[in-house]
Design an enzyme around this catalytic site. Structure first.
Site, PDB file in Angstrom:
ATOM      1  N   HIS A 133      -7.961  -4.216   9.881  1.00 30.69           N
ATOM      2  CA  HIS A 133      -7.611  -3.987   8.465  1.00 30.69           C
ATOM      3  C   HIS A 133      -6.354  -4.758   8.064  1.00 30.69           C
ATOM      4  O   HIS A 133      -5.486  -5.012   8.892  1.00 30.69           O
ATOM      5  CB  HIS A 133      -7.471  -2.495   8.133  1.00 30.69           C
ATOM      6  CG  HIS A 133      -6.301  -1.773   8.732  1.00 30.69           C
ATOM      7  ND1 HIS A 133      -6.411  -0.554   9.371  1.00 30.69           N
ATOM      8  CD2 HIS A 133      -4.972  -2.075   8.776  1.00 30.69           C
ATOM      9  CE1 HIS A 133      -5.220  -0.156   9.762  1.00 30.69           C
ATOM     10  NE2 HIS A 133      -4.328  -1.056   9.422  1.00 30.69           N
ATOM     11  N   ASP A 191       0.839  -1.200   0.000  1.00 30.74           N
ATOM     12  CA  ASP A 191       0.000   0.000   0.000  1.00 30.74           C
ATOM     13  C   ASP A 191       0.870   1.243   0.000  1.00 30.74           C
ATOM     14  O   ASP A 191       2.078   1.166   0.238  1.00 30.74           O
ATOM     15  CB  ASP A 191      -0.947  -0.002   1.214  1.00 30.74           C
ATOM     16  CG  ASP A 191      -0.287  -0.539   2.483  1.00 30.74           C
ATOM     17  OD1 ASP A 191       0.940  -0.402   2.610  1.00 30.74           O
ATOM     18  OD2 ASP A 191      -1.000  -1.086   3.329  1.00 30.74           O
ATOM     19  N   GLU A 227      -9.982  -1.065   5.117  1.00 28.77           N
ATOM     20  CA  GLU A 227     -10.605  -0.764   6.404  1.00 28.77           C
ATOM     21  C   GLU A 227     -11.909  -1.558   6.530  1.00 28.77           C
ATOM     22  O   GLU A 227     -12.385  -2.152   5.545  1.00 28.77           O
ATOM     23  CB  GLU A 227     -10.861   0.745   6.496  1.00 28.77           C
ATOM     24  CG  GLU A 227      -9.580   1.601   6.479  1.00 28.77           C
ATOM     25  CD  GLU A 227      -8.810   1.602   7.806  1.00 28.77           C
ATOM     26  OE1 GLU A 227      -8.917   0.625   8.577  1.00 28.77           O
ATOM     27  OE2 GLU A 227      -8.080   2.579   8.055  1.00 28.77           O
ATOM     28  N   ASP A 287      -8.336  -2.294  14.036  1.00 24.57           N
ATOM     29  CA  ASP A 287      -9.713  -2.502  13.571  1.00 24.57           C
ATOM     30  C   ASP A 287      -9.836  -3.690  12.620  1.00 24.57           C
ATOM     31  O   ASP A 287     -10.860  -3.872  11.958  1.00 24.57           O
ATOM     32  CB  ASP A 287     -10.237  -1.227  12.887  1.00 24.57           C
ATOM     33  CG  ASP A 287      -9.370  -0.802  11.699  1.00 24.57           C
ATOM     34  OD1 ASP A 287      -8.426  -1.542  11.331  1.00 24.57           O
ATOM     35  OD2 ASP A 287      -9.642   0.263  11.114  1.00 24.57           O
TER      36      ASP A 287
HETATM   37  C1  F6R Z   1       1.061  -1.198   6.306  1.00 25.63           C
HETATM   38  C2  F6R Z   1      -0.189  -1.948   6.379  1.00 25.63           C
HETATM   39  C3  F6R Z   1      -1.039  -1.894   7.597  1.00 25.63           C
HETATM   40  C4  F6R Z   1      -0.272  -2.213   8.864  1.00 25.63           C
HETATM   41  C5  F6R Z   1      -1.199  -2.112  10.080  1.00 25.63           C
HETATM   42  C6  F6R Z   1      -0.479  -2.408  11.375  1.00 25.63           C
HETATM   43  O1  F6R Z   1       1.698  -1.435   5.065  1.00 25.63           O
HETATM   44  O2  F6R Z   1      -0.524  -2.593   5.446  1.00 25.63           O
HETATM   45  O3  F6R Z   1      -2.101  -2.811   7.441  1.00 25.63           O
HETATM   46  O4  F6R Z   1       0.243  -3.511   8.766  1.00 25.63           O
HETATM   47  O5  F6R Z   1      -1.741  -0.819  10.134  1.00 25.63           O
HETATM   48  O6  F6R Z   1       0.504  -1.443  11.585  1.00 25.63           O
HETATM   49  P1  F6R Z   1       1.565  -1.632  12.751  1.00 25.63           P
HETATM   50  O7  F6R Z   1       2.374  -2.807  12.414  1.00 25.63           O
HETATM   51  O8  F6R Z   1       2.379  -0.376  12.734  1.00 25.63           O
HETATM   52  O9  F6R Z   1       0.782  -1.804  14.012  1.00 25.63           O
END
Ligand code: F6R
Length: 261
Positions: free
Chosen positions: A138, A67, A143, A136
């Protein structure tokens, strides 16, 4: 899906790095799908250690981005392209020519999303996709209530995700972009092996919904239940809400080692 409960984040990183190393020994030009955020860092550190010790040579590995923020210049230190260059490609010695990702600054965002889905297909598909998970539920930036069949597209970040990510922008939520390009859930499900890493108590509810809840768009990560080869690696804190934790511990302890994850 397989659930592996590890003592801590470093052990999870080691386990997944070994799976990546094993893949690269077998398929030197494998396409690794990588995530950003804090969770995957122990994986990248462990893989870098393996490269430095000569246990694996990633020179021909290819890397695909999950992403990207919309509107951040590619050279911004927090664009995911910059983060991945810093955390993954440079430490592993993989040239930028072996990297593919969506263009978050393209004037036609929709065309950039479609071009990225095509690029992934032309590259032969992702061999192993590493995922984190949001509080959440995702994955990527799909989301809650994202279509489980979605393709790469633009998404609006929830307020919670922007709050969670403000730590990468000097704690200032105003600097966190509102929009991202993310591989869709349908796109993610096309990878040959999905590996989700979750660490810390803050992820415990999302992990329980992913693993033991119904497949439902309200918890996008629950789509992993539809994948024939999905591995969820969790530390004790992230596993703390799993009702079947003992079952998962028992089955993994009895798994033949040669199978890996
Ligand atoms: C980032 C991504 C997000 C993160 C998620 C958890 O490329 O795809 O889905 O993996 O927001 O983020 P952290 O690891 O910082 O808690």
């Amino acid at each position: 899906m397989e659930v592996v409960i590890v003592p801590d984040a470093a052990s999870g990183g080691e386990l997944i790095a070994e799976a990546m190393a094993r893949l690269l020994r077998h398929t030197p030009d494998a396409l690794l799908g990588v995530a950003t955020g804090s969770t995957p860092l122990p994986v990248y550190r462990a893989l870098t250690a393996k490269v430095r010790s000569g246990a694996v040579d990633p020179a021909h590995a290819r890397v695909a981005q999950l992403d990207e923020y919309v509107g951040l210049p590619a050279e911004h230190p927090e664009s995911y392209r910059s983060v991945l260059r810093r955390e993954v490609l440079e430490p592993l010695g993989i040239p930028m020519d072996n990297f593919i990702g969506p263009d978050g600054t393209a004037p036609d965002v929709q065309a950039a999303c479609e071009a990225y889905d095509r690029a992934l297909a032309e590259a032969g598909g992702v061999d192993l996709q590493l995922l984190g998970i949001g509080t959440d539920g995702h994955i990527g930036f799909n989301e809650p209530c994202s279509s489980l069949a979605s393709r790469t597209r633009i998404k609006t970040l929830t307020e919670q995700t922007r709050v969670d990510n403000a730590r990468f922008f000097d704690g200032d939520i105003e600097q966190v972009p509102h929009h991202v390009i993310t591989q869709g859930i349908g796109t993610i499900l096309e990878a040959r092996h999905l590996v989700l890493l979750a660490t810390g108590e803050g992820k415990a509810d999302a992990v329980a919904a992913t693993v033991e809840g119904p497949v439902a768009a309200v918890c996008p990560a629950s789509a992993l239940q539809l994948h024939p080869h999905a591995t969820v690696v969790v530390d004790e804190a992230a596993a703390s809400e799993l009702k079947l934790a003992d079952y998962f511990r028992h089955t993994y302890a009895d798994k033949p080692e040669w199978q890996g994850i």
